[in-house]
Scaffold this motif. Sequence first.
Motif, mmCIF file in Angstrom:
data_model
loop_
_atom_site.group_PDB
_atom_site.id
_atom_site.type_symbol
_atom_site.label_atom_id
_atom_site.label_comp_id
_atom_site.label_asym_id
_atom_site.label_seq_id
_atom_site.Cartn_x
_atom_site.Cartn_y
_atom_site.Cartn_z
ATOM 1 N N GLY A 66 0.784 -1.237 0.000
ATOM 2 C CA GLY A 66 0.000 0.000 0.000
ATOM 3 C C GLY A 66 0.812 1.282 0.000
ATOM 4 O O GLY A 66 0.279 2.344 0.292
ATOM 5 N N LEU A 67 2.105 1.200 -0.312
ATOM 6 C CA LEU A 67 2.902 2.428 -0.373
ATOM 7 C C LEU A 67 2.585 3.217 -1.624
ATOM 8 O O LEU A 67 2.708 4.432 -1.655
ATOM 9 C CB LEU A 67 4.400 2.097 -0.364
ATOM 10 N N LEU A 68 2.217 2.503 -2.683
ATOM 11 C CA LEU A 68 1.823 3.164 -3.925
ATOM 12 C C LEU A 68 0.377 2.782 -4.224
ATOM 13 O O LEU A 68 -0.067 1.685 -3.885
ATOM 14 C CB LEU A 68 2.728 2.703 -5.081
ATOM 15 N N LYS A 69 -0.340 3.736 -4.824
ATOM 16 C CA LYS A 69 -1.711 3.445 -5.251
ATOM 17 C C LYS A 69 -1.700 3.182 -6.749
ATOM 18 O O LYS A 69 -1.114 3.962 -7.504
ATOM 19 C CB LYS A 69 -2.615 4.643 -4.960
ATOM 20 N N PRO A 70 -2.328 2.101 -7.179
ATOM 21 C CA PRO A 70 -2.329 1.818 -8.614
ATOM 22 C C PRO A 70 -3.259 2.778 -9.361
ATOM 23 O O PRO A 70 -4.155 3.354 -8.768
ATOM 24 C CB PRO A 70 -2.867 0.387 -8.677
#
Lengths: 294, 271
Positions: A66-70
Motif C-alpha cells: 500500500g505504499l503506492l496506489k495503482p
Amino acid sequence: MVWTPPAEDIFRRSEQWHVRIRGLHKTFGQHQVLRGVDLDIARGKINVIIGGSGQGKSVIIKHIIGLLKPDRGHIVVDGEDIVPMSEYQLNRVRRKFGMLFQYAALFDSLTVEENILFPLIEHGLRGPGHNDGVRRRMSRAEMRQVALEQMDKLRLPHVLLRKFPSELSGGQRKRVGLARALVLRPEILLYDEPTTGLDPVATKNVDDMIRDISQREGVTSVVISHDMASTFRIGDRVSMLYEGRIVESGTPDEIRRSRHRYLRLFVETSGTVQLDPVPDSELVDGDGPGEAPR
Amino acid sequence: MWLERLARLCDRLWAPVLAFIEAVGEHVLLLGHTLLWLVRPPYRLGVLLEAMVFVGFESLFIVGLISLFVGAVFALQLISALRTFQAESFVGATVALALTRELAPVFTSIVIAARAGAGMATELGSMRITEQIDALATMAVNPIQYLVVPRVVAGVIMVPLLSMLFVASGMLGAYVVAVGIQNVDRGVFIENTRWFLDINDILQGLCKATVFGLTLTLISCYQGYHARGGAKGVGVATTRAVVGSFVTILVLDYFLTDLWLTFFPKTRGPR
Ligand SMILES: Nc1ncnc2c1ncn2[C@@H]1O[C@H](COP(=O)(O)OP(=O)(O)OP(=O)(O)O)[C@@H](O)[C@H]1O
Ligand SMILES: [Mg+2]
C-alpha cells in the motif's frame, strides 16, 4: 463451444492464496511501468519474483503493502481489497506485513538496536497477538533480549548494536533491515533483493533463513531476486515480470519447461540454472503468458 | 491559428498562478492531515519532546544573542533620532512596542526558519529519498503522525516562547545602551515603557509568533516530505523551505497586523 472456467471470486478469503493481484496498472508521468499485472501469492510459500532491472519489481512489492496506489486494478489481501483503503485503514492491514527494502531504509538517526526494536516499541506493547486485549508492556530488558536473538539469528556481532547505520557495511545494513522486518513475526514478509550485495556465505545464510522462517512459522514470503541459483533453490513459486506483465508463473519445475523466449534467455544467461530443452520452433515471444503447463 | 496561440499564451500566463494555488491547497491539506493525526492515538510524547528541544532549547542561545543586539542597535538609532526632538526618554517605550508587536515575532520566526526549518526539510528530505518514510509506513506508523505532527506542534509552542525571550533580552540590550551608555534617565525609561506597553501589544506579538511557528514548520515539513531526486533534491527542498518560510512570514505579517489593528485596537497609548 469452448468451456471457460467460472470467474474466480478473488475477494473471497482463500486458503491457497494470500495476496491476489488483478489488472494492476501503474504509470509514472509518461512512463508506463505496470501494464496489467496478474499475480497470486501462495499462502505459506516462498514466492519469488524475477525480472530485469527497472521492470517494476520493487513497484509491485510497494503496491502490495500500500505504499503506492495503482492507477487501475485490485490488490486483495486475505479477501480485502486494499486499493480503496485510507492510510488509517491500511495501518491495520500493514501489521500483517514485514518488509525488507532494497537499500534497507534503516532510520539513520537511531542506533542499530533502536532500529530493530522500533516496531516492537510501536506495536509490541500489546503483547503477542494484537487482539487479546491485554496491554502488556514489554520491559526494556525483554526487548533487548529480542534484539540480541535477532542479531544471533542473522549472525551479526553484538558490538553492532550501539552503532549507527552509517557505520555499517551494505551487507550488515541489509541484515539489520531483515531483523527489523522479522521482529514482530509478520504473516507476510516482503523481501526486496535480500541477498544482493552479500558475500556467498552470507547469501546462503539469508537464503536458509528465508526457507527456515517460511517452513517453521508458515510465513508467506514474497522475494524479489536477481540470483537465479537461489531463486530455484528456495522458491516454491517463481513469477517472471516482463514489459509490465507477469509472463510466467509456476513452480520451479514448471518454469524450467517454460517456452517464453525472454524468460529462457534471462534464466540461462546466469549460467547457474539448467532449463529443460525446448525446440526453437515452440518458443513464444511477447508479453502474454506463455503456455507453460501449470 | 492565432486563437490557438492566444490560448497557449493564456495557459502559460496562468501556469504560475495555478501552481501557486495548488501549493497553497497542498499545504492546507497537509495541515488538515496534521490536525487529524494530532488527535488520533497513540500520542508520542518522547518524539514531541525531542522536537521541542530541537526547535526551542537549541535555539535559545542564538535567539538570545540576536535579540540582545537587535534591541541595542534599535535603541541606539532611536536615541540619535529622538535627540533631535529632545524626546529620548521615549526610547524604552518605542523599543518595547516595536519588539513586542513586530521585531520579536518576525525575527524569531526567521531565525527558527533558518535553523530548525532548514534542519527539518533536510532531515525529512533525506528520509524521503532513502525510503525511511516509506519504511515507517510499512511498519504501520503513519509518517505524518510520527514526523510532521511533533515538529508542527513544537513550532506552535516554542516560537511564541522564544519570541517572549526575544522581547526580554531585546529590552535588556536597549536598556544597557540607553541607560548605561547614552545616559537616558533610568526611571523615565522604565516608567515610559510601563505606561505605553499594554497586554494588547504582547498578545499581538504572541499571536503572530504562533501563526508564524505553524507556518514555518508546515512549509519546512512539506518541502522535506515531498523531496525527490537524490542529494540535490534534498538541497532544493531545504532552500525552498527557508525561502518559502521567509516570504510567507513577511507577507502574512502585514495582513495579520492589519487584521489585529482593525479588530483589537488599543484603547491606551499610541495606536
Ligand atoms: N516513485 C517513482 N517515481 C517515478 N518513477 C518511478 C518511481 N518508482 C519507480 N519508478 C520507475 O519505475 C521503474 C521500475 O522501478 P523498480 O524500482 O520497480 O525497478 P526494479 O524492477 O525493482 O529494478 P531493480 O531490479 O533494479 O531494483 C523504473 O523505471 C523507475 O524509474
Ligand atoms: Mg528494485
